[in-house]
Write an enzyme that holds these catalytic residues in place. Structure first.
Site, PDB file in Angstrom:
ATOM      1  N   HIS A  18     -15.728  31.318  40.205  1.00  0.00           N
ATOM      2  CA  HIS A  18     -15.600  31.251  38.754  1.00  0.00           C
ATOM      3  C   HIS A  18     -17.013  31.381  38.181  1.00  0.00           C
ATOM      4  O   HIS A  18     -17.929  30.666  38.603  1.00  0.00           O
ATOM      5  CB  HIS A  18     -14.966  29.905  38.412  1.00  0.00           C
ATOM      6  CG  HIS A  18     -14.677  29.702  36.968  1.00  0.00           C
ATOM      7  ND1 HIS A  18     -13.569  30.230  36.346  1.00  0.00           N
ATOM      8  CD2 HIS A  18     -15.339  29.009  36.015  1.00  0.00           C
ATOM      9  CE1 HIS A  18     -13.552  29.870  35.076  1.00  0.00           C
ATOM     10  NE2 HIS A  18     -14.631  29.123  34.844  1.00  0.00           N
ATOM     11  N   ASP A  33     -19.215  31.203  34.872  1.00  0.00           N
ATOM     12  CA  ASP A  33     -19.227  30.710  33.495  1.00  0.00           C
ATOM     13  C   ASP A  33     -20.374  31.321  32.710  1.00  0.00           C
ATOM     14  O   ASP A  33     -21.540  31.015  32.953  1.00  0.00           O
ATOM     15  CB  ASP A  33     -19.390  29.180  33.510  1.00  0.00           C
ATOM     16  CG  ASP A  33     -18.115  28.473  33.904  1.00  0.00           C
ATOM     17  OD1 ASP A  33     -17.066  28.759  33.285  1.00  0.00           O
ATOM     18  OD2 ASP A  33     -18.153  27.631  34.816  1.00  0.00           O
ATOM     19  N   MET A  84     -22.223  31.618  29.172  1.00  0.00           N
ATOM     20  CA  MET A  84     -22.367  30.877  27.902  1.00  0.00           C
ATOM     21  C   MET A  84     -23.546  31.438  27.127  1.00  0.00           C
ATOM     22  O   MET A  84     -24.601  31.700  27.709  1.00  0.00           O
ATOM     23  CB  MET A  84     -22.631  29.403  28.193  1.00  0.00           C
ATOM     24  CG  MET A  84     -21.561  28.743  29.039  1.00  0.00           C
ATOM     25  SD  MET A  84     -22.040  27.064  29.453  1.00  0.00           S
ATOM     26  CE  MET A  84     -20.627  26.555  30.437  1.00  0.00           C
ATOM     27  N   HIS A 110     -15.530  33.933  33.224  1.00  0.00           N
ATOM     28  CA  HIS A 110     -15.077  33.177  32.050  1.00  0.00           C
ATOM     29  C   HIS A 110     -16.127  33.340  30.954  1.00  0.00           C
ATOM     30  O   HIS A 110     -17.214  32.775  31.044  1.00  0.00           O
ATOM     31  CB  HIS A 110     -14.910  31.701  32.468  1.00  0.00           C
ATOM     32  CG  HIS A 110     -14.486  30.783  31.375  1.00  0.00           C
ATOM     33  ND1 HIS A 110     -14.502  29.411  31.520  1.00  0.00           N
ATOM     34  CD2 HIS A 110     -14.005  31.022  30.126  1.00  0.00           C
ATOM     35  CE1 HIS A 110     -14.055  28.852  30.400  1.00  0.00           C
ATOM     36  NE2 HIS A 110     -13.758  29.813  29.541  1.00  0.00           N
ATOM     37  N   MET A 119      -8.365  24.750  29.119  1.00  0.00           N
ATOM     38  CA  MET A 119      -9.613  23.992  29.254  1.00  0.00           C
ATOM     39  C   MET A 119      -9.294  22.501  29.218  1.00  0.00           C
ATOM     40  O   MET A 119      -8.606  22.030  28.309  1.00  0.00           O
ATOM     41  CB  MET A 119     -10.578  24.326  28.101  1.00  0.00           C
ATOM     42  CG  MET A 119     -11.218  25.709  28.167  1.00  0.00           C
ATOM     43  SD  MET A 119     -12.135  26.020  29.691  1.00  0.00           S
ATOM     44  CE  MET A 119     -13.429  24.773  29.596  1.00  0.00           C
TER      45      MET A 119
HETATM   46  C1  DX5 Z   1     -17.086  24.347  31.180  1.00  0.00           C
HETATM   47  C2  DX5 Z   1     -16.929  25.490  32.180  1.00  0.00           C
HETATM   48  C3  DX5 Z   1     -16.397  24.990  33.470  1.00  0.00           C
HETATM   49  C4  DX5 Z   1     -17.294  23.980  34.116  1.00  0.00           C
HETATM   50  C5  DX5 Z   1     -16.719  23.480  35.416  1.00  0.00           C
HETATM   51  O1  DX5 Z   1     -17.639  24.791  30.041  1.00  0.00           O
HETATM   52  O2  DX5 Z   1     -16.029  26.469  31.697  1.00  0.00           O
HETATM   53  O3  DX5 Z   1     -16.053  26.043  34.345  1.00  0.00           O
HETATM   54  O4  DX5 Z   1     -18.585  24.425  34.290  1.00  0.00           O
HETATM   55  O5  DX5 Z   1     -17.556  22.493  35.899  1.00  0.00           O
HETATM   56  P1  DX5 Z   1     -17.033  21.049  36.288  1.00  0.00           P
HETATM   57  O6  DX5 Z   1     -15.979  21.254  37.324  1.00  0.00           O
HETATM   58  O7  DX5 Z   1     -18.250  20.365  36.769  1.00  0.00           O
HETATM   59  O8  DX5 Z   1     -16.444  20.428  35.022  1.00  0.00           O
HETATM   60 ZN    ZN Z   2     -15.172  27.966  33.154  1.00  0.00          ZN
END
Ligand code: DX5
Ligand code: ZN
Length: 223
Positions: free
Chosen positions: A33, A35, A37, A66, A140
């Site tokens: 996955h 992430d 941002m 994501h 989420m």
């Molecule tokens: C949150 C992200 C998640 C997160 C997961 O904003 O989309 O994918 O980083 O990390 P954990 O499992 O540590 O909550």
């Molecule tokens: Zn995520």
């Protein structure tokens, strides 16, 4: 269907990214996955196009990207280009996507799965008009932005309701659940009906990824 585990690379050691990718693959991750941002949609900046390009070249498990960014309409295809054949799917956030239908169509036209993520306070009703086009729906279970946050318990009924909707429909998108999932609550999420489970700090924060993944898998399989 077998439930999938998708460790979030965000919680890995970025100074050793290539090694982390091969360790997590060897440890049995089904997907990774990723992430993304941007500091606008969420109050954190993580990684972007060059890192996705590097990940794509590191022989990763299928990449589950994501996008927690403004303007996913413009950027989605740039991430597909960057990750290449390693990109399994792109998930965009409902709250920030202005041209949802055309963005979904363009992602699918590239032969990549399309997912739609819903923040904790976004209701399932927003899915109505797009449900049939989605390959995956991401619930989420924390506010997006940071790894290591506390799982929001009241999201469990939301996952169960979504499971019921999908079980009663002809179209069967996967349910992915993301945020605050660790060995001690993964069974709850699996029981609620998740198909794909993301865990960042719950895996990368442990010393032996293979051991954690195998323990998680036995929790999921006995769910
Ligand atoms: C949150 C992200 C998640 C997160 C997961 O904003 O989309 O994918 O980083 O990390 P954990 O499992 O540590 O909550
Ligand atoms: Zn995520």
């Amino acid at each position: 269907m077998k439930k999938l585990l998708a460790p979030s690379i965000l919680s890995s050691d970025f100074a050793r990214l290539g090694e982390e990718v091969s360790s997590i693959k060897k440890a049995g991750a089904d997907w990774i996955h990723v992430d993304v941002m941007d500091g606008h949609f969420v109050p954190n900046i993580s990684l972007g196009i060059p890192v996705v390009e590097a990940l794509g070249k590191a022989d990763p498990p299928p990449m589950d990207i994501h996008l927690m960014i403004e303007n996913p309409d413009y950027f989605a295809e740039k991430f597909i280009d960057a990750g290449g054949d390693a990109v399994q799917g792109i998930t965009i956030q409902y709250e920030t996507c202005k041209l949802l239908y055309s963005t979904m169509s363009r992602i699918k036209a590239r032969g990549v799965s399309v997912g739609l993520a819903l923040n904790p306070t976004t209701p399932l009703t927003v899915l109505e008009e797009v449900f049939d086009y989605l390959d995956m729906i991401l619930v989420m279970t924390v506010e997006p932005g940071f790894p290591g946050q506390k799982f929001i318990q009241s999201m469990v009924p939301k996952v169960k309701r979504l499971r019921e909707i999908i079980d009663g429909s002809e179209h069967k998108p996967l349910i992915e659940v993301d945020g605050g999932i660790k060995l001690d609550n993964i069974r709850l999420v699996a029981d609620a009906g998740a198909d794909v489970i993301v865990s960042g700090s719950g895996i990368f924060g442990t010393p032996d990824y293979a051991e954690t993944i195998s323990q998680m898998r036995s929790e999921i399989e006995s769910s």
